[in-house]
Scaffold this motif. Structure first.
Motif, PDB file in Angstrom:
ATOM      1  N   ASP A   1       0.833  -1.209   0.000  1.00 58.74           N
ATOM      2  CA  ASP A   1       0.000   0.000   0.000  1.00 58.74           C
ATOM      3  C   ASP A   1       0.870   1.262   0.000  1.00 58.74           C
ATOM      4  N   LEU A   2       1.976   1.218   0.741  1.00 56.46           N
ATOM      5  CA  LEU A   2       2.892   2.366   0.702  1.00 56.46           C
ATOM      6  C   LEU A   2       3.490   2.520  -0.696  1.00 56.46           C
ATOM      7  N   ALA A   3       3.909   1.390  -1.266  1.00 54.87           N
ATOM      8  CA  ALA A   3       4.551   1.432  -2.585  1.00 54.87           C
ATOM      9  C   ALA A   3       3.602   2.004  -3.638  1.00 54.87           C
ATOM     10  N   MET A   4       2.288   1.760  -3.472  1.00 56.90           N
ATOM     11  CA  MET A   4       1.325   2.248  -4.467  1.00 56.90           C
ATOM     12  C   MET A   4       1.260   3.784  -4.491  1.00 56.90           C
ATOM     13  N   ALA A   5       1.734   4.417  -3.425  1.00 56.10           N
ATOM     14  CA  ALA A   5       1.830   5.883  -3.435  1.00 56.10           C
ATOM     15  C   ALA A   5       3.231   6.323  -3.849  1.00 56.10           C
ATOM     16  N   GLY A   6       4.067   5.354  -4.239  1.00 54.96           N
ATOM     17  CA  GLY A   6       5.448   5.685  -4.593  1.00 54.96           C
ATOM     18  C   GLY A   6       6.341   5.886  -3.378  1.00 54.96           C
ATOM     19  N   ALA A   7       5.841   5.453  -2.203  1.00 50.05           N
ATOM     20  CA  ALA A   7       6.585   5.694  -0.959  1.00 50.05           C
ATOM     21  C   ALA A   7       7.542   4.545  -0.651  1.00 50.05           C
TER      22      ALA A   7
ATOM     23  N   LEU B   1       9.724  -3.837  -7.162  1.00 48.07           N
ATOM     24  CA  LEU B   1       9.208  -3.579  -8.503  1.00 48.07           C
ATOM     25  C   LEU B   1       8.896  -2.092  -8.689  1.00 48.07           C
ATOM     26  N   VAL B   2       8.272  -1.500  -7.673  1.00 48.36           N
ATOM     27  CA  VAL B   2       7.937  -0.071  -7.778  1.00 48.36           C
ATOM     28  C   VAL B   2       9.212   0.779  -7.779  1.00 48.36           C
TER      29      VAL B   2
ATOM     30  N   GLU C   1      12.833   4.276 -10.741  1.00 49.78           N
ATOM     31  CA  GLU C   1      14.188   4.535 -11.247  1.00 49.78           C
ATOM     32  C   GLU C   1      14.188   4.656 -12.769  1.00 49.78           C
ATOM     33  N   ALA C   2      13.339   3.849 -13.417  1.00 51.76           N
ATOM     34  CA  ALA C   2      13.305   3.865 -14.884  1.00 51.76           C
ATOM     35  C   ALA C   2      12.625   5.134 -15.412  1.00 51.76           C
ATOM     36  N   ASP C   3      11.946   5.854 -14.507  1.00 53.63           N
ATOM     37  CA  ASP C   3      11.423   7.177 -14.843  1.00 53.63           C
ATOM     38  C   ASP C   3      10.432   7.162 -16.014  1.00 53.63           C
ATOM     39  N   HIS C   4       9.420   6.269 -15.911  1.00 53.02           N
ATOM     40  CA  HIS C   4       8.425   6.151 -16.980  1.00 53.02           C
ATOM     41  C   HIS C   4       7.271   7.131 -16.801  1.00 53.02           C
ATOM     42  N   ASP C   5       7.352   8.026 -15.842  1.00 55.67           N
ATOM     43  CA  ASP C   5       6.246   8.938 -15.529  1.00 55.67           C
ATOM     44  C   ASP C   5       4.963   8.162 -15.199  1.00 55.67           C
ATOM     45  N   VAL C   6       5.067   7.260 -14.224  1.00 55.47           N
ATOM     46  CA  VAL C   6       3.915   6.469 -13.796  1.00 55.47           C
ATOM     47  C   VAL C   6       2.838   7.408 -13.251  1.00 55.47           C
ATOM     48  N   HIS C   7       1.614   7.297 -13.772  1.00 52.98           N
ATOM     49  CA  HIS C   7       0.527   8.155 -13.302  1.00 52.98           C
ATOM     50  C   HIS C   7      -0.147   7.597 -12.053  1.00 52.98           C
ATOM     51  N   CYS C   8      -0.382   6.282 -12.066  1.00 48.53           N
ATOM     52  CA  CYS C   8      -1.093   5.680 -10.921  1.00 48.53           C
ATOM     53  C   CYS C   8      -0.706   4.218 -10.784  1.00 48.53           C
ATOM     54  N   LEU C   9      -0.684   3.759  -9.549  1.00 49.93           N
ATOM     55  CA  LEU C   9      -0.462   2.342  -9.246  1.00 49.93           C
ATOM     56  C   LEU C   9      -1.553   1.895  -8.288  1.00 49.93           C
ATOM     57  N   ARG C  10      -1.969   0.649  -8.384  1.00 47.45           N
ATOM     58  CA  ARG C  10      -2.932   0.113  -7.421  1.00 47.45           C
ATOM     59  C   ARG C  10      -2.656  -1.378  -7.271  1.00 47.45           C
ATOM     60  N   ASP C  11      -2.542  -1.849  -6.036  1.00 50.73           N
ATOM     61  CA  ASP C  11      -2.385  -3.298  -5.889  1.00 50.73           C
ATOM     62  C   ASP C  11      -3.759  -3.964  -5.912  1.00 50.73           C
ATOM     63  N   LEU C  12      -3.784  -5.190  -6.399  1.00 48.94           N
ATOM     64  CA  LEU C  12      -5.052  -5.855  -6.727  1.00 48.94           C
ATOM     65  C   LEU C  12      -5.405  -6.821  -5.620  1.00 48.94           C
ATOM     66  N   THR C  13      -6.081  -6.347  -4.606  1.00 50.11           N
ATOM     67  CA  THR C  13      -6.374  -7.215  -3.466  1.00 50.11           C
ATOM     68  C   THR C  13      -7.831  -7.656  -3.502  1.00 50.11           C
ATOM     69  N   ARG C  14      -8.557  -7.450  -2.388  1.00 47.85           N
ATOM     70  CA  ARG C  14      -9.987  -7.807  -2.359  1.00 47.85           C
ATOM     71  C   ARG C  14     -10.711  -7.245  -3.558  1.00 47.85           C
ATOM     72  N   GLY C  15     -11.515  -8.060  -4.232  1.00 47.83           N
ATOM     73  CA  GLY C  15     -12.276  -7.555  -5.362  1.00 47.83           C
ATOM     74  C   GLY C  15     -11.502  -7.617  -6.672  1.00 47.83           C
TER      75      GLY C  15
ATOM     76  N   VAL D   1      -1.608  -2.938 -10.818  1.00 43.37           N
ATOM     77  CA  VAL D   1      -1.916  -2.384 -12.132  1.00 43.37           C
ATOM     78  C   VAL D   1      -1.280  -0.990 -12.183  1.00 43.37           C
ATOM     79  N   ALA D   2      -0.636  -0.711 -13.328  1.00 46.16           N
ATOM     80  CA  ALA D   2       0.030   0.578 -13.510  1.00 46.16           C
ATOM     81  C   ALA D   2      -0.621   1.329 -14.653  1.00 46.16           C
ATOM     82  N   PHE D   3      -0.755   2.634 -14.481  1.00 46.50           N
ATOM     83  CA  PHE D   3      -1.223   3.529 -15.545  1.00 46.50           C
ATOM     84  C   PHE D   3      -0.035   4.396 -15.957  1.00 46.50           C
ATOM     85  N   VAL D   4       0.361   4.280 -17.231  1.00 43.54           N
ATOM     86  CA  VAL D   4       1.495   5.082 -17.722  1.00 43.54           C
ATOM     87  C   VAL D   4       1.101   5.704 -19.063  1.00 43.54           C
ATOM     88  N   PRO D   5       1.765   6.790 -19.443  1.00 45.18           N
ATOM     89  CA  PRO D   5       1.477   7.381 -20.757  1.00 45.18           C
ATOM     90  C   PRO D   5       1.709   6.334 -21.852  1.00 45.18           C
ATOM     91  N   ALA D   6       0.894   6.386 -22.928  1.00 42.42           N
ATOM     92  CA  ALA D   6       0.959   5.372 -23.982  1.00 42.42           C
ATOM     93  C   ALA D   6       2.382   5.160 -24.484  1.00 42.42           C
TER      94      ALA D   6
END
Lengths: 376, 376
Positions: free
Chosen positions: B115-121, B238-239, B244-258, B309-314
């Motif tokens: 959960d921390l990693a999903m905020a980039g922390a 992984l995060v 480090e690879a600097d892909h300009d990640v917009h959003c991350l979310r780990d896939l837990t319940r649901g 799941v990661a959201f990155v520019p196309a």
């Protein structure tokens, strides 16, 4: 009186029965399963923590300071001048969920901000994580959550993150709440058991045992609660006032499970000092005293949820007491009865001694287990 | 296909039965007590959080950002250049306590650092708070605690503070563990649902559904687990590699319940965008696919505990996929199957659409309740 070291107090052979427990079966620490007493704030809990949790969790921690109500997070990401981060966690399983003076919601907020305050930290943010039992009434949940909000508002802290789990009927008990808290210890503030030293005055912020006796009374239908309310409340403002008054506070501890006796025993062991208490100075209200007498309980061991003990240099004792009185006059509760109750001594390190009016003394020891389960 | 807004999805009148749930009774959100489904990661949980918790807890919070896996603590005590503090909490009530690929202890550590990693922390410290049921075997507790220590060592984070409560037999279920985590978001990192925008590629870090199907198999004695292990694991490395690879990640979310479906529905609603998935691109292993078929489950909704799941520019999509592949080649797990599975669109905001091989589409909706209780 024989001096007891921290090491000795953990040995199986050192199981002399506690006077306060003579009428109860003494739990066997060797048993291979978890007992209610492991959660009671006494010797069995201390042993579980020291023998099972700490060896694992300290293996990869640089933290070798004595355990305290909050941990200080070591990070070089935050400049030294900004202060240090304090971090604490507490799960609340009190039964019943509501009692005179509070409920599990206010308790969960106050309990965690109080742990931060004991390190001298100002609360920055709280988390709230719920384990709900299937079938719990939504009204109950709503009331508890509203109570958390009011308590957080009073303290001036936000609940910023949360989690909800639901367990099957019969696998929980209504509501369990975990609150964790992050706080900031201002630069220059150093409050820790390691700073307690012979000569320090021992001061309690108010009379003892209200929370425990209130819970017991409601739970057992004893009817004392007309005269009694839990002392459940925030210690954040009081600690701010103490810090502003600059009394050079050495150590603070809130008096929860196991009461004053357990808090002082732990500090005596951790700081390797003796503590001498004057029985006649220890404030106990009349309703708590009579309930304790009736139930065969020792108020020194009964839980509180809005009381602290402070260790300050002897020359600051009277001024500290005045700060307490002034704070309660201005902000309440007006019936708190702060008192200087004893002194730190260099004799009998690791041991707390209670002197009565006639000059006789007895050792105040950690109970093996607990007087009352699920008090917080 | 009708566009559905976030607001609509909360209304009682908007209770069209989920196709995946046609064979189950649809729980009534109006009922005045907590249902198992309130903990399932679906619409009932979302509604509980939005209608009951957030109105209270946001009342005294300055935080109006969409809910995320971690909260950012606003404080001016920490200079902006040092980064921002992330804070998260999670209680684990998984049943059974041990399963192929992990146990409640490793799950509790990985879940919170993820959960921390999903905020980039980067994780700074964890807390661990236990609710133990009277009678729990000490050996079980010891194994779980050792597993927490190993997981924390692997991630490089310390468990710095803790709490233990014991509840009576029949008022808990072995062990519940709360872990809260504090992390530091490096300066310049901004990962949040608010940054998701049309054109973004949607990428999963591996195949779906292993954790949920593993737990289900062990719990129900289905015997699938010879082929299956939970994906329970840390996403911190992984995060780090992604940042480090600097892909300009917009959003991350780990896939837990649901599962993936719920994560994407929430992000679509929070970011007010549409998401279009290609069914044939979504990685599901053969054993999970056959177990799902047998059990009538949709792998899109099945829980994972080591997937994001990661959201990155196309334009960064292929490079991001390569970063995933390179990371798994170097550090494992070697059988992860990362994949680009879809695109963010400006049509049907708030809605996730799944396109099949023939070009047909169906809406992927939040389930009312859950497919499986007590999965984490």
């Amino acid at each position: 009186m024989s001096a007891r070291t921290r090491h000795k107090s953990k040995k199986m052979s050192d199981q002399s029965p506690d006077p306060a427990q003579l009428s109860c079966p003494v739990p066997d620490e060797n048993r291979d399963s978890v007992q209610m007493a492991h959660g009671g704030g006494g010797r069995m809990m201390k042993s579980l923590i020291e023998d099972l949790f700490l060896p694992e969790f300290n293996a990869n921690s640089s933290n070798s300071a004595p355990p305290h109500d909050s941990a200080i997070i070591s990070t070089d990401a935050i400049p030294a001048g900004a202060g240090r981060l304090a971090f604490t966690t507490d799960t609340f399983v009190v039964s019943p969920l509501t009692f005179p003076g509070g409920d599990i919601g206010s308790l969960a907020v106050y309990g965690t901000v109080n742990d931060l305050a004991m390190a001298g930290a100002k609360p920055l943010a709280l988390s709230a994580a719920f384990v709900l039992e299937e079938g719990l009434s939504m009204d109950t949940l709503r009331r508890v959550v509203a109570s958390m909000r009011r308590a957080a508002e009073e303290v001036g802290v936000s609940i910023v993150t949360g989690d909800t789990k639901v367990v099957d009927r019969g696998k929980g008990d209504g509501i369990f709440i975990n609150t964790a808290g992050v706080g900031l210890v201002p630069p220059g503030v150093a409050i820790s058991p390691a700073r307690v030293e012979p000569g320090d005055a021992v001061i309690v912020s108010g009379d003892l045992g209200r929370h425990g006796i209130t819970i017991m009374s409601v739970r057992e239908g004893l009817g004392f609660e007309s005269d009694l309310r839990s002392d459940c409340g925030s210690l954040v403002g009081l600690v701010s006032a103490l810090l502003e008054a600059d009394h050079d506070v050495h150590c603070l501890r809130d008096l929860t499970r196991g009461g004053l006796a357990s808090a002082l025993c732990e500090i005596a062991m951790d700081a390797k000092v003796g503590i001498r208490l004057r029985e006649t100075s220890i404030p106990v209200s009349a309703p708590v005293a009579s309930a304790c007498e009736l139930l065969g309980l020792d108020p020194l061991y009964v839980a509180n949820e809005g009381r602290l003990v402070a260790f300050v240099p002897a020359q600051a004792a009277e001024q500290t007491l005045k700060t307490f009185h002034d704070y309660f006059s201005a902000f309440g509760p007006s019936d708190s009865r702060p008192a200087i109750i004893g002194t730190v001594v260099d004799e009998h390190p690791g041991t707390v001694e209670l002197r009565n009016a006639l000059g006789g003394g007895r050792i105040v020891d950690l109970l093996s287990g607990e007087q009352m389960p699920r008090i917080c």
